[in-house]
Design a protein around this motif. Structure first.
Motif, short mmCIF file in Angstrom:
data_model
loop_
_atom_site.label_atom_id
_atom_site.label_comp_id
_atom_site.label_asym_id
_atom_site.label_seq_id
_atom_site.Cartn_x
_atom_site.Cartn_y
_atom_site.Cartn_z
N ASP A 1 -43.51 39.42 39.20
CA ASP A 1 -43.23 38.21 38.43
C ASP A 1 -42.18 38.51 37.38
OD1 ASP A 1 -44.53 39.31 36.05
OD2 ASP A 1 -46.43 38.90 37.05
N ILE A 2 -41.64 37.43 36.83
CA ILE A 2 -40.72 37.53 35.69
C ILE A 2 -41.50 37.18 34.44
CG2 ILE A 2 -38.68 36.52 34.60
CD1 ILE A 2 -37.52 36.05 37.36
N ASN A 3 -41.53 38.09 33.48
CA ASN A 3 -42.28 37.87 32.25
C ASN A 3 -41.39 38.06 31.04
OD1 ASN A 3 -42.18 40.77 31.80
ND2 ASN A 3 -43.79 40.92 33.37
N PHE A 4 -41.98 37.96 29.88
CA PHE A 4 -41.22 38.04 28.64
C PHE A 4 -40.46 39.36 28.54
CE2 PHE A 4 -40.67 39.08 24.17
CZ PHE A 4 -40.18 37.90 23.65
N THR A 5 -41.11 40.45 28.92
CA THR A 5 -40.50 41.77 28.74
C THR A 5 -39.32 41.99 29.66
OG1 THR A 5 -42.67 42.67 28.09
CG2 THR A 5 -40.97 44.25 28.75
N ASN A 6 -39.52 41.81 30.98
CA ASN A 6 -38.41 42.13 31.89
C ASN A 6 -37.27 41.12 31.79
OD1 ASN A 6 -39.34 39.94 33.47
ND2 ASN A 6 -40.56 41.28 34.80
N LEU A 7 -37.58 39.87 31.42
CA LEU A 7 -36.50 38.89 31.23
C LEU A 7 -35.68 39.23 29.99
CD1 LEU A 7 -35.04 36.38 32.16
CD2 LEU A 7 -36.74 34.98 30.96
N SER A 8 -36.34 39.69 28.93
CA SER A 8 -35.63 40.12 27.71
C SER A 8 -34.72 41.29 28.01
CB SER A 8 -36.63 40.49 26.62
OG SER A 8 -37.43 39.40 26.26
N GLU A 9 -35.22 42.25 28.77
CA GLU A 9 -34.41 43.42 29.12
C GLU A 9 -33.21 43.00 29.96
OE1 GLU A 9 -37.17 45.91 31.10
OE2 GLU A 9 -38.17 46.61 29.26
N TYR A 10 -33.40 42.09 30.88
CA TYR A 10 -32.30 41.64 31.74
C TYR A 10 -31.23 40.94 30.92
CZ TYR A 10 -29.74 39.16 35.38
OH TYR A 10 -28.74 38.68 36.19
N MET A 11 -31.65 40.07 30.02
CA MET A 11 -30.68 39.33 29.20
C MET A 11 -29.90 40.28 28.29
SD MET A 11 -31.02 36.17 30.15
CE MET A 11 -30.33 35.13 28.88
N THR A 12 -30.57 41.28 27.76
CA THR A 12 -29.90 42.28 26.91
C THR A 12 -28.89 43.08 27.72
OG1 THR A 12 -31.85 42.42 25.48
CG2 THR A 12 -30.24 44.22 25.35
N ASP A 13 -29.28 43.50 28.92
CA ASP A 13 -28.38 44.27 29.78
C ASP A 13 -27.14 43.46 30.17
OD1 ASP A 13 -30.16 46.33 29.63
OD2 ASP A 13 -31.06 45.98 31.61
N CYS A 14 -27.29 42.15 30.21
CA CYS A 14 -26.15 41.28 30.57
C CYS A 14 -25.26 40.98 29.37
CB CYS A 14 -26.66 39.98 31.17
SG CYS A 14 -27.42 40.17 32.79
N GLY A 15 -25.60 41.55 28.22
CA GLY A 15 -24.79 41.32 27.02
C GLY A 15 -25.19 40.11 26.23
N CYS A 16 -26.34 39.52 26.53
CA CYS A 16 -26.81 38.32 25.82
C CYS A 16 -27.75 38.74 24.69
CB CYS A 16 -27.52 37.36 26.76
SG CYS A 16 -26.49 36.86 28.16
N ASP A 17 -27.25 39.55 23.79
CA ASP A 17 -28.07 40.04 22.67
C ASP A 17 -28.01 39.01 21.54
OD1 ASP A 17 -29.66 41.55 21.11
OD2 ASP A 17 -28.14 43.07 20.61
N LEU A 18 -28.78 37.93 21.69
CA LEU A 18 -28.73 36.82 20.74
C LEU A 18 -29.73 37.03 19.62
CD1 LEU A 18 -28.66 33.97 23.40
CD2 LEU A 18 -26.71 35.07 22.30
N GLU A 19 -29.40 36.48 18.46
CA GLU A 19 -30.27 36.65 17.29
C GLU A 19 -31.63 36.00 17.51
OE1 GLU A 19 -30.33 35.45 12.54
OE2 GLU A 19 -28.50 35.29 13.71
#
Length: 614
Positions: free
Chosen positions: A176-194
């Motif tokens: 499944d996609i959960n809070f943790t792995n989705l956060s890691e994916y977004m960060t790896d894609c350069g979407c380090d939003l405040e």
């Protein structure tokens, strides 16, 4: 091969989903803060046929009765978003889920404990409730249409596969996609939003159909696949079910055999159904930011529920209805004991808040007849021109509502101590040229995760670009962001810019709350232009012999070539509505060239003619 373009498209889509869900949550809370709002009464208001469920046609009827005209397919996108069991209709529980706020547990609890009140098939909700519900549904439909373009672009990317995208996010193969792995994916894609935590919560909330705080493969595919594909499959599935039911009804099998078959099916689906009932009874919603804590007892995929036999779904519906009836009984007893509130009487009657009976009272009809006779209109022409005038008045109402909302957004922004117009303009004019083109404006909006097409930008520029050269200057920008109320305007005008050299980044110039209010005002401006343009297109296209000149002559009571405030009021009241001086002032803001309290014919035609091809 998973290309960079594909990854960026997926990230852009996910960010947009989270951003728009956040805006939609604001609309939920506005609706639920209306003290006269009660979910089951709202459900009955839309379900006028008393079927026990809501179809896309019911949503279309509700919108059109409030002057908002949408195609049936648009209304079907709202149904699809909250249709958990994918039966092409909304049960009360599915409708309830769409309306209740997620980020305010206290308000959520209060709303579910409000007593329901009787709504007859032809009744309206109290005006403020009716309008807030209208705004919420329109916003949801608008979000679906806005996101659809990004879904199509993503699926056009070479080599894109929804299953592959799911596995790239779920790199640990958790299923499944959960809070943790989705956060890691977004960060790896350069979407380090405040505000990334809030964004992840909103993404999961928008796509999660069974409210377990995570996305299985089926939910992920349904969430990012273009709605056109999903709706076509759903319609085919519904048609297949109808054919199957018809064949079963025509079956010559004996009653005993049917009983045996039904019993067999019932035994196979008992566990699934009981799990669904338990999930409904014990349902929890997003109250915190740790999505991993939101572990419900729903099935991990919606396919199990979809494959349940149709006959057994009645067990769930029956239990829900019994539970709701028990709650309603206690609420009715409470009302009888205290006798404090009569919910059958509308407390606030304002513009567009009118009973159908009043539209046909002898006094009103007599006034209308005298008015049309004075204008030289025969009885034969009366009905046609009266319908056109009524629809125009409904557009006036929409303009007033948006102008109110925009003024409120401006005032909220003025209350942010760090907001000032100079720094806000420099967000768009990054090179200090003193002007902003439409493409530059659109590009800046995209950097703020606010996505609109160039036609929407054109409508915004048309309203505020005074010299109509396609460039937004600081003086134009002031009109879009300075409140009308003098006290708030004075607060902003007294502030000095912080980013004088234009060296600071956007998130360092304004605080988080200021940025949110700033972006909400931008979004409301652009939605305003889109909505009114659509209503004007519908009005012009609905009648073969439609002429704005004829409507202008009707409203211009003294035939002097100008429409005065008194003319507007009289025309609105002849439709059975009432309007205040302040609301007339909001209406005049639409006609930016209004001078000396009157609207010339040229401005009337210009403002009420569609600007885009239809």
């Amino acid at each position: 091969m998973y290309k960079r373009e594909t990854r960026n498209r997926l990230c852009e889509l996910l960010i947009l989903l989270g951003q728009e869900e956040k805006y939609l949550e604001d609309y939920r809370q506005v609706l639920c803060q209306e003290q006269d709002f009660e979910p089951f009464s709202a459900f009955k208001r839309i379900d006028r046929k008393r079927q026990g469920f809501i179809l896309a046609s019911d949503i279309q009827d509700f919108l059109s009765s409030n002057g908002a005209f949408y195609e049936l397919r648009d209304c079907q996108t709202y149904i699809y978003q909250y249709d958990i069991d994918l039966d092409n209709k909304l049960s009360y529980m599915e409708f309830l889920k769409s309306l209740l706020p997620f980020d305010n547990p206290e308000l959520r609890q209060e709303v579910t404990q409000r007593p329901s009140y009787e709504i007859e098939p032809d009744d309206l909700l109290p005006y403020d409730v009716e309008n807030a519900l209208l705004k919420f549904i329109e916003k949801d439909i608008y979000i679906n249409k806005k996101i659809e373009n990004h879904k199509i672009l993503l699926h056009k990317c070479s080599g894109f596969s929804a299953k592959d995208a799911f596995s790239r996010i779920d790199r640990s193969n958790e299923g499944d996609i959960n809070f943790t792995n989705l956060s890691e994916y977004m960060t790896d894609c350069g979407c380090d939003l405040e505000n990334q935590e809030d964004l992840i919560i909103n993404i999961l909330r928008r796509l999660d159909r069974d409210d377990d705080g995570r996305l299985n493969l089926a939910e992920f595919i349904l969430g990012i696949q273009p709605l056109q594909i999903n709706l076509e499959r759903l319609n085919r599935r519904t048609n297949d079910q109808s054919i199957l039911e018809k064949q079963l009804n025509q079956s010559t099998a004996s009653a005993l055999n049917r009983s045996i078959i039904n019993k067999s099916i019932l035994n196979k689906s008992t566990n699934i159904q009981q799990a669904s009932i338990n999930a409904i009874n014990n349902s929890q919603f997003y109250a915190g930011k740790d999505a991993s804590q939101l572990d419900l007892t729903y099935s991990r995929t919606i396919n199990n529920l979809m494959n349940s036999h149709t006959l057994n779904k009645n067990l769930i519906l029956e239990k829900l209805q019994n539970k709701h009836n028990q709650t309603n009984t206690s609420f009715r007893n409470f009302i009888q004991e205290n006798k404090k509130v009569d919910f059958n009487v509308r407390k606030n009657r304002s513009f567009s808040n009118i009973d159908k009976e009043e539209l046909t009272t002898p006094t009103l009809v007599l006034k209308q007849d005298k008015f049309f006779q004075k204008k030289g209109i025969t009885k034969y022409m009366n009905s046609e021109i009266f319908k056109q005038l009524k629809e125009l008045i409904l557009i006036f109402r929409e303009i007033i509502n948006f102008e109110k909302e925009i003024e409120l957004c401006k005032q909220n922004l003025a209350l942010c101590p760090d907001f000032n117009l100079q720094d806000a303009y420099r967000v768009f004019d990054s090179q200090n040229k003193g002007l902003v083109t439409q493409s530059e404006f659109q590009e800046t909006l995209s950097s703020l995760n606010i996505f609109y097409n160039i036609e929407d930008i054109f409508l915004f520029y048309r309203k505020f670009d005074k010299d109509h050269d396609g460039r937004l200057r600081f003086s134009d920008f002031i009109d879009a962001f300075l409140p009308k109320q003098k006290e708030y305007a004075k607060m902003i005008n007294c502030r000095q810019p912080i980013n004088k050299q234009n060296l600071l980044e956007y998130h360092k110039v304004f605080q988080k709350e200021t940025r949110l209010n700033f972006e909400k005002l931008l979004d409301t401006h652009l939605q305003y232009g889109f909505t009114v343009e659509r209503m004007l297109q519908n009005l012009h296209g609905a009648y073969e012999n439609f002429e704005l000149l004829r409507l202008f002559e009707l409203i211009d009571s003294d035939d002097d070539g100008y429409i005065l405030f008194n003319d507007l009021r009289k025309s609105i009241e002849l439709q059975g509505f009432s309007v205040s001086e302040k609301e007339l002032g909001y209406l005049s803001d639409r006609f930016c060239n209004l001078q000396e309290g009157r609207i010339p014919f040229q401005v009337f035609i210009q403002e009420l003619t569609p600007q885009l091809q239809f």
